[in-house]
Write a protein that holds these residues in place. Structure first.
Motif, PDB file in Angstrom:
ATOM      1  N   ASP A 183       0.823  -1.205   0.000  1.00  0.00           N
ATOM      2  CA  ASP A 183       0.000   0.000   0.000  1.00  0.00           C
ATOM      3  C   ASP A 183       0.861   1.261   0.000  1.00  0.00           C
ATOM      4  OD1 ASP A 183      -2.198  -1.597   0.070  1.00  0.00           O
ATOM      5  OD2 ASP A 183      -2.752  -1.168   2.151  1.00  0.00           O
ATOM      6  N   GLU A 184       0.582   2.155  -0.944  1.00  0.00           N
ATOM      7  CA  GLU A 184       1.244   3.460  -1.055  1.00  0.00           C
ATOM      8  C   GLU A 184       2.724   3.364  -1.442  1.00  0.00           C
ATOM      9  OE1 GLU A 184      -0.376   6.442  -0.669  1.00  0.00           O
ATOM     10  OE2 GLU A 184      -2.235   5.329  -0.380  1.00  0.00           O
ATOM     11  N   ALA A 185       3.239   2.149  -1.629  1.00  0.00           N
ATOM     12  CA  ALA A 185       4.685   1.992  -1.819  1.00  0.00           C
ATOM     13  C   ALA A 185       5.162   2.456  -3.188  1.00  0.00           C
ATOM     14  CB  ALA A 185       5.103   0.547  -1.576  1.00  0.00           C
ATOM     15  N   GLU A 186       4.242   2.709  -4.108  1.00  0.00           N
ATOM     16  CA  GLU A 186       4.660   3.278  -5.393  1.00  0.00           C
ATOM     17  C   GLU A 186       5.244   4.676  -5.210  1.00  0.00           C
ATOM     18  OE1 GLU A 186       0.290   4.489  -5.032  1.00  0.00           O
ATOM     19  OE2 GLU A 186       1.620   2.851  -4.410  1.00  0.00           O
ATOM     20  N   LYS A 187       4.986   5.295  -4.042  1.00  0.00           N
ATOM     21  CA  LYS A 187       5.517   6.631  -3.743  1.00  0.00           C
ATOM     22  C   LYS A 187       6.878   6.574  -3.061  1.00  0.00           C
ATOM     23  CE  LYS A 187       0.756   8.194  -2.952  1.00  0.00           C
ATOM     24  NZ  LYS A 187      -0.199   8.709  -1.925  1.00  0.00           N
ATOM     25  N   ALA A 188       7.337   5.397  -2.706  1.00  0.00           N
ATOM     26  CA  ALA A 188       8.588   5.263  -1.968  1.00  0.00           C
ATOM     27  C   ALA A 188       9.790   5.565  -2.853  1.00  0.00           C
ATOM     28  CB  ALA A 188       8.711   3.862  -1.387  1.00  0.00           C
ATOM     29  N   LYS A 189      10.823   6.135  -2.264  1.00  0.00           N
ATOM     30  CA  LYS A 189      12.090   6.367  -2.973  1.00  0.00           C
ATOM     31  C   LYS A 189      12.920   5.088  -3.048  1.00  0.00           C
ATOM     32  CE  LYS A 189      12.529  11.257  -1.619  1.00  0.00           C
ATOM     33  NZ  LYS A 189      11.314  11.377  -0.774  1.00  0.00           N
ATOM     34  N   CYS A 190      12.662   4.168  -2.125  1.00  0.00           N
ATOM     35  CA  CYS A 190      13.370   2.880  -2.079  1.00  0.00           C
ATOM     36  C   CYS A 190      12.562   1.838  -2.839  1.00  0.00           C
ATOM     37  CB  CYS A 190      13.556   2.458  -0.627  1.00  0.00           C
ATOM     38  SG  CYS A 190      14.291   0.827  -0.391  1.00  0.00           S
TER      39      CYS A 190
END
Length: 340
Positions: A183-190
């Motif tokens: 969830d929401e991890a498409e926004k992560a830099k990693c």
């Protein structure tokens, strides 16, 4: 063929006893006197994968490790502001409250950060993360400097960072798992966790560790004189190397654990049960003491790595073994991060 024999025997028990309950008991006990057929064999120093093992490990989805109680600001500074993970929305409110568990998401993976009681945990080893480009590693180094995080270059395109409690993260270059994300991890830099490397008690334990993962999970480890590397799905590895274990003195069920997904939870249960490895952790609400409960909960736990031949305990590493599927074998478990 053991599957045909087992199926025939279960049908026979049903016909004779007219009792599905007795048939289920027979089915569950059957692997205990046939589990030797699940075990790998050695040939010229290499582990041979048993043809009877059909389960597949899809993903090492999270590491659970305790943070120090009352230090949510430090936790956010490291995992979110520096590493570039994003808060999982299911636990994000705990950041504002300054209490409770926090989940940090990146790619298809997570770090579950439970509150210590009250102390944090330090992994005897390190976690390898992937970032999309050299410029992203440079930005990571800059964020570490700005946020007061201990970090240094360990080689070309390799950066070491230490959390406030002493856990080591190795940042390298690599793509995101193309199958999906948390969830929401498409926004992560990693891009997520690609490897976890843990210390083993000694070099002599490495062959038995390799056999454990081959026997229980049907995996084919890469074994050398100084390490064993176990593939978890197509994009991740769990590694063991001999090393010191200064942080291994904790009570059962209170240490770090890893979580993984399998396509065939009943088969993995049978092989773990045959070696008396099934474990119920009282820390967590979801518990499975029987195969039925494991299927209903879509998970069960194993506490220790053992030598499958002798039963000797090698080291503690709690595994949360999750099923991709619900009981119907078609519907996906709610936390499974992929569409298929």
């Amino acid at each position: 063929n053991l599957l045909l024999i087992r199926t025939f025997c279960v049908i026979f028990v049903v016909l004779i006893t007219r009792s599905s309950t007795e048939a289920l008991v027979f089915y569950r006990n059957f692997p205990k006197f046939t589990q030797i057929n699940h075990r790998p064999q050695h040939r010229s120093g290499h582990l041979i994968h048993s043809a009877t093992i059909t389960s597949e490990i899809i993903l090492l989805d999270h590491l659970n490790i305790n943070h120090e109680r009352g230090t949510h600001a430090k936790l956010a500074n490291f995992y979110f502001d520096t590493l570039g993970f994003v808060p999982d929305p299911r636990k994000a409110s705990n950041l504002d409250k300054g209490s409770g568990t926090v989940w940090a998401n990146a790619g298809a993976t997570q770090v579950h950060l439970s509150e210590g009681d009250p102390d944090p945990q330090v992994l005897d080893g390190f976690v390898t993360l992937q970032y999309p480009s050299e410029s992203s590693l440079s930005s990571l180094l800059s964020r570490a400097s700005d946020n007061g995080v201990e970090a240094y270059m360990e080689g070309e395109n390799t950066l070491s960072l230490y959390c406030p409690y002493g856990n080591k993260y190795l940042a390298t270059l690599g793509p995101r798992d193309p199958r999906g994300f948390q969830d929401e991890a498409e926004k992560a830099k990693c891009n997520g966790i690609t490897e976890i490397t843990l210390h083993a008690p000694s070099k002599s334990d490495l062959p038995a560790i390799a056999k454990f993962y081959s026997t229980i999970f049907g995996l084919i480890p890469k074994l050398t004189e100084t390490s064993v590397s176990i593939p978890f799905g197509p994009y991740q590895k769990l590694n063991f190397v001999p090393g010191p274990l200064p942080n291994s003195d904790y009570s059962d069920g209170t240490g770090p654990h890893i979580s993984l997904y399998t396509t065939d939870l009943p088969s993995v249960w049978e092989r773990a049960c045959a070696l008396d490895l099934v474990y119920v952790n009282p820390r967590f609400k979801r518990r499975a003491e029987t195969l039925d409960e494991a299927i209903d909960q879509c998970m069960f736990r194993v506490l220790a790595i053992v030598d499958p031949d002798s039963g000797r305990k090698i080291m503690r590493l709690e595994h949360e073994i999750r099923s991709k599927f619900k009981r119907d074998g078609k519907s996906k478990y709610k936390s499974y991060p992929f569409a298929s």
